[in-house]
Design a protein around this motif. Structure first.
Motif, short mmCIF file in Angstrom:
data_model
loop_
_atom_site.label_atom_id
_atom_site.label_comp_id
_atom_site.label_asym_id
_atom_site.label_seq_id
_atom_site.Cartn_x
_atom_site.Cartn_y
_atom_site.Cartn_z
N VAL B 213 0.22 11.08 -1.22
CA VAL B 213 0.22 10.62 0.15
C VAL B 213 -1.15 12.05 1.15
N LEU B 214 -2.01 11.07 1.14
CA LEU B 214 -2.75 11.30 2.42
C LEU B 214 -2.46 11.64 3.47
N ASP B 215 -3.61 12.35 4.28
CA ASP B 215 -3.49 12.19 5.50
C ASP B 215 -4.27 10.97 6.20
N GLU B 216 -5.22 10.32 5.70
CA GLU B 216 -5.97 9.13 5.98
C GLU B 216 -5.41 7.87 6.72
N PRO B 217 -5.44 7.72 7.19
CA PRO B 217 -4.57 6.51 7.88
C PRO B 217 -5.28 5.22 6.76
N ALA B 218 -4.52 4.35 6.04
CA ALA B 218 -4.73 3.18 4.88
C ALA B 218 -5.04 1.62 5.87
N ASP B 219 -5.90 0.28 5.59
CA ASP B 219 -6.08 0.00 6.53
C ASP B 219 -4.60 -0.75 5.91
N PRO B 220 -3.87 -2.35 6.87
CA PRO B 220 -3.39 -3.20 6.18
C PRO B 220 -4.13 -4.29 5.24
N PRO B 221 -3.06 -4.97 4.40
CA PRO B 221 -3.24 -5.38 4.13
C PRO B 221 -4.35 -6.87 5.02
N PRO B 222 -5.27 -7.35 3.77
CA PRO B 222 -5.82 -8.52 4.61
C PRO B 222 -5.16 -9.39 4.72
N ALA B 223 -4.03 -9.86 3.74
CA ALA B 223 -3.31 -11.10 3.56
C ALA B 223 -2.42 -10.66 3.25
N PRO B 224 -0.83 -11.32 3.68
CA PRO B 224 0.25 -11.09 2.20
C PRO B 224 0.21 -11.30 1.02
N VAL B 225 0.65 -9.53 0.03
CA VAL B 225 0.57 -9.27 -1.06
C VAL B 225 1.54 -10.85 -1.39
N VAL B 226 1.05 -11.15 -2.06
CA VAL B 226 1.81 -11.65 -3.10
C VAL B 226 2.09 -11.40 -4.39
N PRO B 227 3.49 -11.16 -4.82
CA PRO B 227 3.16 -10.70 -5.87
C PRO B 227 3.84 -11.66 -7.43
N GLY B 228 3.30 -11.54 -8.17
CA GLY B 228 2.60 -11.79 -9.73
C GLY B 228 0.64 -11.68 -10.26
#
Lengths: 329, 315
Positions: B213-228
């Protein structure tokens, strides 16, 4: 009239009665069975099917068991209807709800339904208090497990210890079902195969035909009757063979992660490993070895090595498709 | 046979009645709605129908008593409905399989509320040790990797992963903004934005050797993740057309097939897009005679087969 009203009244009548009610008595006491004899008969069959779908199975019995000529009737006994109270604490119910929301079995359908009977979804202010589960959901983690048409009936066979007659790849088998196991994306039935007098695993999507169950309590499940962490190459019906697989250094950690440390028979100075696998499912072993492409090989026994070679030779000898749209360099 | 709409209403109503009846002081209508996932309108309609229910001769003393007042509801005279109905095999299986699967996942407290809840339900159903009856493995995953990825997602931090690319057959250290971790068909995956590849990617967890895990913040997903959708085919990727024997029909479900078409003799024809040569080689090596290449470039498989045979001293 609303069919739901008739269904609720039917359940109430059959729960309330002390002796089985004949069909005519039912049609007399429960409002809504109207129309021709045939329409009433069909309505009742449909209602029986609805009750079965929610977990209440109606079985005909003699109204007077001492009289062989007695007409048959229906009732619902308390022990056939009531779910005993498991006494769940709010945090336990919340954790079960979270589990069902996180791991979806069979896809489709609201997850809540199986929990209605346990008291529904607890209020949001009840924390599940389960670090792993809570973190999984909040972190957008989830899991999907495929269902299968024979899963519920075989689950019933496992839980009620009923011997099952199954048809596996066209062959009839008689099995004492010990466990359902989900491995590498597939459901397996693990149990005692009467015909072979040995423990065997059957992939559920290879069952042909509906399993037929015998009476409950037909066998004792041995305490060690679990697959443990069985690997795909251990989930088969063949006679066990020990197979040595050499995996090159660059793929060795992944291979050992899959086989388990206990399978390591030799570590070579260049970092390569030899894993010794007890194999009852040769196709699964072959898939495992070939997944490493040319980074792994079967070293022993010769017979299994030859099997892999002839399998691969067939692919090497396959001719390019004539007129296909461009073979890439 | 699947349950119909009336069956669902009956199932829910026969679960609601004992729950409401167990609260002598009544319960808020809203709480019932939330608990049982039912709209207020539907609940009121079902409860009003319950007024009409009872047993012959339907005199007031043989009818169910329902009272709705000031947004609270009371139910009485429900000896027949004092407890909910037993679970169906499907309901019990779903409950046991979901719970056992989560309990077997690294990081779940083996003595926490889930384990206790499952044990109580199993005891009530007379199942004994439920985890022995249904044994679900969601996939191979290192507990440390799984924990690190979950932590990164919940804290919205970037992760550095040491990942072996199966498709390319090479190892790469990547930095990823993680969006979701999930198990599908017996494998764990990480979905996220890969800074190395410059786009959304899926990674199998059993191919991640380490995660930090890095200290750098992560950008949120642009759209809900659809598994599969592990591999999203591009329009320029080549197509291979395969005739699959019945034993190989799983391919059509495991990978996003462009088209499928059933043919005589239980054969299923599939159109698959692919991008990485090792991926196609592995698929065809695994399928062997269960798949016939009808159209497209099977040279990755033939070349891989030649290299494997050389290793076995047959070339």
């Amino acid at each position: 009239m609303d069919r739901l009203e008739r269904l609720v009244n039917l359940v109430a009548a059959l729960r309330h009665t002390e002796r089985p009610l004949t069909r005519d008595e039912i049609f007399d006491r429960v409002p809504g069975y109207d129309g021709t004899e045939e329409a009433v008969r069909r309505a009742f069959e449909r209602d029986k099917e609805s009750l079965r779908a929610i977990g209440v199975t109606l079985a005909a019995e003699k109204v007077d068991p001492t009289n062989a000529d007695s007409p048959e009737g229906y009732r619902i006994r308390r022990d056939e209807y009531e779910l005993p109270d498991p006494g769940l604490a709010p945090d336990e119910l919340a954790a079960l709800h979270l589990a069902m929301a996180t791991v979806r079995v069979g896809g489709g359908g609201p997850v809540e339904e199986a929990l209605w009977k346990l008291g529904g979804r607890p209020a949001d202010d009840v924390a599940a208090g389960d670090g792993g589960a809570a973190a999984a959901t909040s972190a957008g983690a989830g899991a999907a497990i495929p269902g299968g048409e024979h899963l519920p009936v075989l689950f019933q066979a496992v839980t009620e210890r009923r011997t099952a007659r199954i048809e596996h790849r066209g062959t009839a088998r008689t099995v004492d079902p010990w466990q359902l196991a989900f491995r590498s994306g597939h459901w397996y039935l693990v149990g005692w195969d009467h015909d072979r007098s040995a423990q065997r695993s059957f992939r559920l999507d290879r069952l042909t035909g509906e399993p037929r169950l015998g009476p409950p309590g037909a066998f004792e499940r041995p305490p060690e009757a679990t697959t443990g962490h069985a690997k795909p190459w251990e989930m088969g019906e063949g006679d066990p063979v020990d197979v040595d697989v050499l995996v090159d250094a660059d793929q060795a950690p992944e291979a050992v992660a899959l086989t388990g440390e206990a399978a390591v028979a030799d570590r070579r100075s260049d970092g390569a490993v030899v894993v010794r696998l007890r194999v009852t499912n040769r196709p699964a072993l072959r898939s495992f070895v070939l997944s490493f492409l040319d980074h792994a090989e079967v070293v022993a026994p010769e017979e299994v090595r030859d099997e892999v070679v002839s399998w691969v030779e067939a692919i090497a000898a396959s001719t390019p498709v004539a007129g296909s749209a461009g073979e890439r360099a | 046979m699947p349950r119909g709409k009336a069956d669902d209403r009956l199932n829910r109503l026969l679960a609601i009645v004992p729950w409401v009846a167990s609260h002598e002081e009544g319960v808020a209508v809203e709480e019932v709605c939330e608990r049982f996932g039912v709209s207020r309108e539907q609940l009121i309609a079902d409860l009003e129908l319950l007024f009409l229910c009872g047993v012959h001769p339907f005199t007031p003393d043989t009818m169910i008593e329902v009272e709705i007042e000031d947004d609270r509801v009371w139910v009485q005279l429900t000896d027949w409905f004092a407890r909910p109905v037993r679970l169906t095999p499907t309901e019990a299986l779903t409950l046991v399989a979901s719970s056992s699967a989560l309990l077997a996942t690294p990081g779940t407290d083996p003595e926490g509320p889930l384990a206790r809840g499952l044990a109580k339900v199993a005891a009530a159903l007379g199942l004994g040790d439920a985890e022995d009856l249904v044994d679900v493995e969601l996939g191979e995953a290192d507990a440390g990797v799984l924990a690190a990825l979950r932590e990164a997602i919940s804290r919205a931090r970037r992760v550095r992963i040491d990942h072996y690319s199966y498709g390319r057959d090479q190892r790469v250290v990547r930095e990823v903004d993680p969006h979701a971790v999930y198990s599908q068909e017996g494998r764990w995956y990480l979905a996220g934005h890969c800074h190395h590849a410059g786009g959304e990617r899926m990674f199998r967890l059993d191919r991640i050797r380490a995660a930090e895990v890095l200290d750098e913040p992560a950008d949120p997903p642009p759209a809900p993740v659809v598994p599969g959708a592990v591999y999203v085919p591009g329009p320029d990727d080549p197509v291979i057309v395969l005739d699959l024997a019945p034993e190989a029909h799983w391919v059509a479900e495991a990978y996003p097939a462009e088209r499928t078409h059933p043919r005589a003799g239980g054969v299923l024809r599939v159109w698959l897009r692919w991008s990485e040569r090792p991926w196609l080689a592995r698929l065809l090596l695994r399928l062997g005679p269960e798949a016939t290449v009808v159209e497209g470039d099977a040279s990755p498989a033939r070349e891989a087969a030649e290299r494997i045979l050389a290793r076995y001293g047959r070339r």
